[in-house]
Design a protein around this motif. Structure first.
Motif, PDB file in Angstrom:
ATOM      1  N   LEU A 151      28.559   9.788  35.923  1.00 29.03           N
ATOM      2  CA  LEU A 151      28.597   8.189  35.760  1.00 29.03           C
ATOM      3  C   LEU A 151      29.315   7.701  37.211  1.00 29.03           C
ATOM      4  O   LEU A 151      28.718   6.606  37.471  1.00 29.03           O
ATOM      5  CB  LEU A 151      29.710   8.019  34.658  1.00 29.03           C
ATOM      6  N   ARG A 152      30.211   8.330  37.582  1.00 26.94           N
ATOM      7  CA  ARG A 152      30.825   7.909  38.906  1.00 26.94           C
ATOM      8  C   ARG A 152      29.662   7.774  40.044  1.00 26.94           C
ATOM      9  O   ARG A 152      29.690   6.566  40.703  1.00 26.94           O
ATOM     10  CB  ARG A 152      31.791   8.800  39.154  1.00 26.94           C
ATOM     11  N   GLU A 153      29.091   8.791  40.205  1.00 28.91           N
ATOM     12  CA  GLU A 153      27.967   8.678  41.382  1.00 28.91           C
ATOM     13  C   GLU A 153      26.910   7.896  40.995  1.00 28.91           C
ATOM     14  O   GLU A 153      26.215   7.330  41.974  1.00 28.91           O
ATOM     15  CB  GLU A 153      27.560  10.280  41.604  1.00 28.91           C
ATOM     16  N   GLY A 154      26.550   7.543  39.628  1.00 33.92           N
ATOM     17  CA  GLY A 154      25.373   6.665  39.260  1.00 33.92           C
ATOM     18  C   GLY A 154      25.823   5.299  39.668  1.00 33.92           C
ATOM     19  O   GLY A 154      24.980   4.830  40.089  1.00 33.92           O
ATOM     20  N   LEU A 155      27.244   4.824  39.292  1.00 38.17           N
ATOM     21  CA  LEU A 155      27.529   3.639  39.739  1.00 38.17           C
ATOM     22  C   LEU A 155      27.546   3.623  41.364  1.00 38.17           C
ATOM     23  O   LEU A 155      27.450   2.463  41.744  1.00 38.17           O
ATOM     24  CB  LEU A 155      29.000   3.673  38.992  1.00 38.17           C
ATOM     25  N   ARG A 156      28.028   4.549  42.035  1.00 38.52           N
ATOM     26  CA  ARG A 156      27.958   4.384  43.345  1.00 38.52           C
ATOM     27  C   ARG A 156      26.696   4.066  44.066  1.00 38.52           C
ATOM     28  O   ARG A 156      26.348   3.076  44.881  1.00 38.52           O
ATOM     29  CB  ARG A 156      28.694   5.559  44.138  1.00 38.52           C
ATOM     30  N   VAL A 157      25.656   4.906  43.489  1.00 34.91           N
ATOM     31  CA  VAL A 157      24.448   4.576  43.857  1.00 34.91           C
ATOM     32  C   VAL A 157      23.668   3.376  43.503  1.00 34.91           C
ATOM     33  O   VAL A 157      23.497   2.552  44.377  1.00 34.91           O
ATOM     34  CB  VAL A 157      23.443   5.535  43.140  1.00 34.91           C
ATOM     35  N   ALA A 158      24.181   2.865  42.256  1.00 31.95           N
ATOM     36  CA  ALA A 158      23.900   1.463  41.833  1.00 31.95           C
ATOM     37  C   ALA A 158      24.346   0.208  42.616  1.00 31.95           C
ATOM     38  O   ALA A 158      24.008  -0.616  43.055  1.00 31.95           O
ATOM     39  CB  ALA A 158      24.163   1.158  40.412  1.00 31.95           C
ATOM     40  N   LEU A 159      25.680   0.533  42.937  1.00 32.63           N
ATOM     41  CA  LEU A 159      26.634  -0.346  43.979  1.00 32.63           C
ATOM     42  C   LEU A 159      26.168  -0.481  45.427  1.00 32.63           C
ATOM     43  O   LEU A 159      26.448  -1.500  46.179  1.00 32.63           O
ATOM     44  CB  LEU A 159      28.241  -0.118  43.945  1.00 32.63           C
ATOM     45  N   ARG A 160      25.427   0.412  45.978  1.00 32.15           N
ATOM     46  CA  ARG A 160      24.760   0.375  47.123  1.00 32.15           C
ATOM     47  C   ARG A 160      23.569  -0.559  47.247  1.00 32.15           C
ATOM     48  O   ARG A 160      23.426  -1.181  48.307  1.00 32.15           O
ATOM     49  CB  ARG A 160      24.148   1.897  47.255  1.00 32.15           C
ATOM     50  N   ARG A 161      23.071  -0.993  46.181  1.00 30.94           N
ATOM     51  CA  ARG A 161      22.016  -2.277  46.136  1.00 30.94           C
ATOM     52  C   ARG A 161      20.782  -1.991  47.033  1.00 30.94           C
ATOM     53  O   ARG A 161      20.462  -2.852  47.807  1.00 30.94           O
ATOM     54  CB  ARG A 161      22.548  -3.340  46.224  1.00 30.94           C
ATOM     55  N   ASP A 162      20.557  -0.643  47.263  1.00 27.70           N
ATOM     56  CA  ASP A 162      19.491  -0.322  48.157  1.00 27.70           C
ATOM     57  C   ASP A 162      18.125  -0.108  47.724  1.00 27.70           C
ATOM     58  O   ASP A 162      17.262   0.497  48.349  1.00 27.70           O
ATOM     59  CB  ASP A 162      20.129   0.753  49.257  1.00 27.70           C
ATOM     60  N   GLY A 163      18.070  -0.555  46.461  1.00 28.41           N
ATOM     61  CA  GLY A 163      16.601  -0.046  45.763  1.00 28.41           C
ATOM     62  C   GLY A 163      16.492   1.113  44.813  1.00 28.41           C
ATOM     63  O   GLY A 163      15.532   1.243  44.311  1.00 28.41           O
ATOM     64  N   ARG A 164      17.617   1.897  45.518  1.00 25.56           N
ATOM     65  CA  ARG A 164      17.505   3.432  44.595  1.00 25.56           C
ATOM     66  C   ARG A 164      17.886   3.200  42.921  1.00 25.56           C
ATOM     67  O   ARG A 164      18.739   2.543  42.752  1.00 25.56           O
ATOM     68  CB  ARG A 164      18.243   4.403  45.210  1.00 25.56           C
ATOM     69  N   ARG A 165      17.317   3.828  42.253  1.00 19.91           N
ATOM     70  CA  ARG A 165      17.503   3.810  40.839  1.00 19.91           C
ATOM     71  C   ARG A 165      18.647   4.925  40.477  1.00 19.91           C
ATOM     72  O   ARG A 165      18.222   5.913  40.564  1.00 19.91           O
ATOM     73  CB  ARG A 165      16.568   3.959  39.982  1.00 19.91           C
TER      74      ARG A 165
END
Length: 171
Positions: free
Chosen positions: A57-71
């Protein structure tokens, strides 16, 4: 600043990319972190599977918060939609998975667009952007912003100099 944004920020920041330090290194540390924020009850214990769920959950949220297009790959959590004044996500059940579901529900709140992670690759610290136009890029302009701008400056300066050994005199 909304409490749900602070909760998500604090959860993402339980791992420091820069220091490679994890506040949730064991199931007991996870249980304590959740209990201290009233997300679980005093008798709730975490397992290795709960810890793996929390890290996902934590790392998925980190990826989402980058907002760089990665899902992001977010884990399945026990949530349901409740309808009152407006639809909201609410955890189902109790215990550590429900505590993690509360964090996911907080991420889906009104302040999501204010949450970001630092644009400095070596940092990735989560922060709440309170600027009017939501233009903040770094957790700290003094530290990470300065690092990024200094690197860009040096790269520009190096690019403008002739390479060693190149002949700049042409006839």
């Amino acid at each position: 600043m909304e409490a749900s944004a602070e909760l998500v920020r604090d959860f993402v920041n339980t791992y420091s990319v820069e220091a490679d330090a994890d506040d949730l290194g064991t199931p007991a540390e996870l249980a304590l972190w959740l209990r201290e924020r009233a997300l679980t009850g005093p008798g709730d214990r975490a397992t290795d599977d709960d810890l793996a769920l929390a890290v996902a959950l934590r790392e998925g949220l980190r990826v989402a918060l980058r907002r760089d297009g990665r899902r992001p790959e977010l884990p399945v959590l026990p949530l349901r939609v409740t309808v009152g004044r407006r639809p909201e996500l609410a955890p189902i059940g109790a215990g550590v998975p429900a505590g993690l579901a509360r964090i996911a529900a907080a991420a889906a709140g009104d302040s999501w667009d204010r949450l970001k992670v630092c644009a400095e690759d070596g940092c990735q610290w989560a922060f709440v952007d309170v600027t009017r136009n939501r233009s903040r890029s770094w957790c700290s302009m003094r530290v990470c912003g300065n690092r990024t701008k200094t690197r860009a400056y040096r790269a520009r300066k190096q690019g403008s100099r002739p390479r060693p050994g190149s002949n700049t005199d042409t006839v």
